[in-house]
Design a protein around this motif. Structure first.
Motif, PDB file in Angstrom:
ATOM      1  N   VAL A   1     -14.004  13.613  -2.977  1.00 34.69           N
ATOM      2  CA  VAL A   1     -13.477  12.348  -3.476  1.00 34.69           C
ATOM      3  C   VAL A   1     -11.968  12.330  -3.294  1.00 34.69           C
ATOM      4  N   GLN A   2     -11.482  11.350  -2.600  1.00 38.04           N
ATOM      5  CA  GLN A   2     -10.031  11.196  -2.385  1.00 38.04           C
ATOM      6  C   GLN A   2      -9.681   9.750  -2.688  1.00 38.04           C
ATOM      7  N   LEU A   3      -9.036   9.557  -3.826  1.00 41.21           N
ATOM      8  CA  LEU A   3      -8.864   8.214  -4.355  1.00 41.21           C
ATOM      9  C   LEU A   3      -7.452   7.687  -4.170  1.00 41.21           C
ATOM     10  N   GLN A   4      -7.354   6.401  -3.916  1.00 39.27           N
ATOM     11  CA  GLN A   4      -6.070   5.727  -3.794  1.00 39.27           C
ATOM     12  C   GLN A   4      -6.173   4.363  -4.454  1.00 39.27           C
ATOM     13  N   ALA A   5      -5.379   4.166  -5.491  1.00 39.63           N
ATOM     14  CA  ALA A   5      -5.361   2.880  -6.194  1.00 39.63           C
ATOM     15  C   ALA A   5      -4.338   1.951  -5.557  1.00 39.63           C
ATOM     16  N   SER A   6      -4.627   0.658  -5.597  1.00 33.50           N
ATOM     17  CA  SER A   6      -3.709  -0.347  -5.064  1.00 33.50           C
ATOM     18  C   SER A   6      -3.932  -1.663  -5.785  1.00 33.50           C
ATOM     19  N   GLY A   7      -3.046  -2.621  -5.540  1.00 32.94           N
ATOM     20  CA  GLY A   7      -3.205  -3.955  -6.093  1.00 32.94           C
ATOM     21  C   GLY A   7      -2.301  -4.277  -7.263  1.00 32.94           C
ATOM     22  N   GLY A   8      -1.509  -3.317  -7.698  1.00 31.43           N
ATOM     23  CA  GLY A   8      -0.607  -3.582  -8.805  1.00 31.43           C
ATOM     24  C   GLY A   8       0.521  -4.510  -8.407  1.00 31.43           C
ATOM     25  N   GLY A   9       1.296  -4.922  -9.397  1.00 33.41           N
ATOM     26  CA  GLY A   9       2.417  -5.809  -9.133  1.00 33.41           C
ATOM     27  C   GLY A   9       2.986  -6.369 -10.411  1.00 33.41           C
ATOM     28  N   LEU A  10       3.831  -7.370 -10.246  1.00 31.79           N
ATOM     29  CA  LEU A  10       4.464  -8.045 -11.376  1.00 31.79           C
ATOM     30  C   LEU A  10       3.760  -9.386 -11.600  1.00 31.79           C
ATOM     31  N   VAL A  11       3.366  -9.629 -12.855  1.00 31.93           N
ATOM     32  CA  VAL A  11       2.657 -10.864 -13.181  1.00 31.93           C
ATOM     33  C   VAL A  11       3.124 -11.345 -14.551  1.00 31.93           C
ATOM     34  N   GLN A  12       3.077 -12.637 -14.760  1.00 30.69           N
ATOM     35  CA  GLN A  12       3.444 -13.181 -16.063  1.00 30.69           C
ATOM     36  C   GLN A  12       2.305 -13.016 -17.059  1.00 30.69           C
ATOM     37  N   ALA A  13       2.644 -12.986 -18.314  1.00 33.43           N
ATOM     38  CA  ALA A  13       1.626 -12.912 -19.364  1.00 33.43           C
ATOM     39  C   ALA A  13       0.636 -14.059 -19.212  1.00 33.43           C
ATOM     40  N   GLY A  14      -0.636 -13.728 -19.361  1.00 31.88           N
ATOM     41  CA  GLY A  14      -1.697 -14.710 -19.179  1.00 31.88           C
ATOM     42  C   GLY A  14      -2.269 -14.738 -17.777  1.00 31.88           C
ATOM     43  N   GLY A  15      -1.603 -14.057 -16.867  1.00 27.01           N
ATOM     44  CA  GLY A  15      -2.040 -14.031 -15.483  1.00 27.01           C
ATOM     45  C   GLY A  15      -3.121 -12.997 -15.225  1.00 27.01           C
ATOM     46  N   SER A  16      -3.468 -12.856 -13.941  1.00 25.13           N
ATOM     47  CA  SER A  16      -4.533 -11.958 -13.527  1.00 25.13           C
ATOM     48  C   SER A  16      -4.099 -11.098 -12.344  1.00 25.13           C
ATOM     49  N   LEU A  17      -4.720  -9.943 -12.248  1.00 29.00           N
ATOM     50  CA  LEU A  17      -4.564  -9.054 -11.099  1.00 29.00           C
ATOM     51  C   LEU A  17      -5.893  -8.369 -10.860  1.00 29.00           C
TER      52      LEU A  17
END
Length: 122
Positions: A1-17
Motif C-alpha cells: 500500500v502506497q498512499l498519496q492524499a490530494s485535493g486540499g486547499g483553501l475554502v470559506q466556511a460553509g463550503g465543500s472539498l
C-alpha cells in the motif's frame, strides 16, 4: 500500500472539498481505509473509515453528518467528501490503511501517506 492524499486547499466556511487518496501499490482494496487529520499543536484525530467492500462506514463525532467517505476499488482510490466546512476543520488530512474494522486509533492504521492541507476561512 502506497498512499498519496490530494485535493486540499483553501475554502470559506460553509463550503465543500473532496479529498482523494490514491494507492499506487494497488493493494488497498484488501484493507480498511481511513482518514485522519492533525491541526497544529493537536493530536491526530480520527475522521472516517470504510470497510474493504465499501459497504459500511463510520465517522468521528465532529464530522458526522457533514463528511462522507467512499471508495472505488477499481481505481484504488478512497474519497472524503467534506461539506459544511467549519474553521475548526482546518488541518492536514491523512489517509491510512488498517486490517481491523471499527478502530478509531491511529496506532491501528499504517501505510500513512503524505497529507494534504485543508484550510477553512471564517
Amino acid at each position: 500500500v502506497q498512499l498519496q492524499a490530494s485535493g486540499g486547499g483553501l475554502v470559506q466556511a460553509g463550503g465543500s472539498l473532496r479529498l482523494s487518496c490514491a494507492d499506487s501499490g494497488r493493494t488497498s482494496n484488501i484493507y480498511v481505509m481511513g482518514w485522519f487529520r492533525q491541526a497544529p499543536g493537536k493530536e491526530r484525530e480520527f475522521v472516517a473509515a470504510i470497510s474493504y467492500s465499501g459497504a459500511t462506514t463510520y465517522y468521528g463525532d465532529s464530522v458526522k453528518g457533514r463528511f462522507a467517505i467512499s471508495r472505488d476499488n477499481a481505481k484504488n482510490t478512497v474519497y472524503l467528501q467534506m461539506n459544511s466546512l467549519k474553521p475548526e476543520d482546518t488541518a492536514v488530512y491523512y489517509c491510512a490503511a488498517a486490517t481491523k474494522y471499527g478502530s478509531r486509533a491511529a496506532t491501528d492504521f499504517g501505510s500513512w501517506g503524505q497529507g494534504t492541507q485543508v484550510t477553512v476561512s471564517s
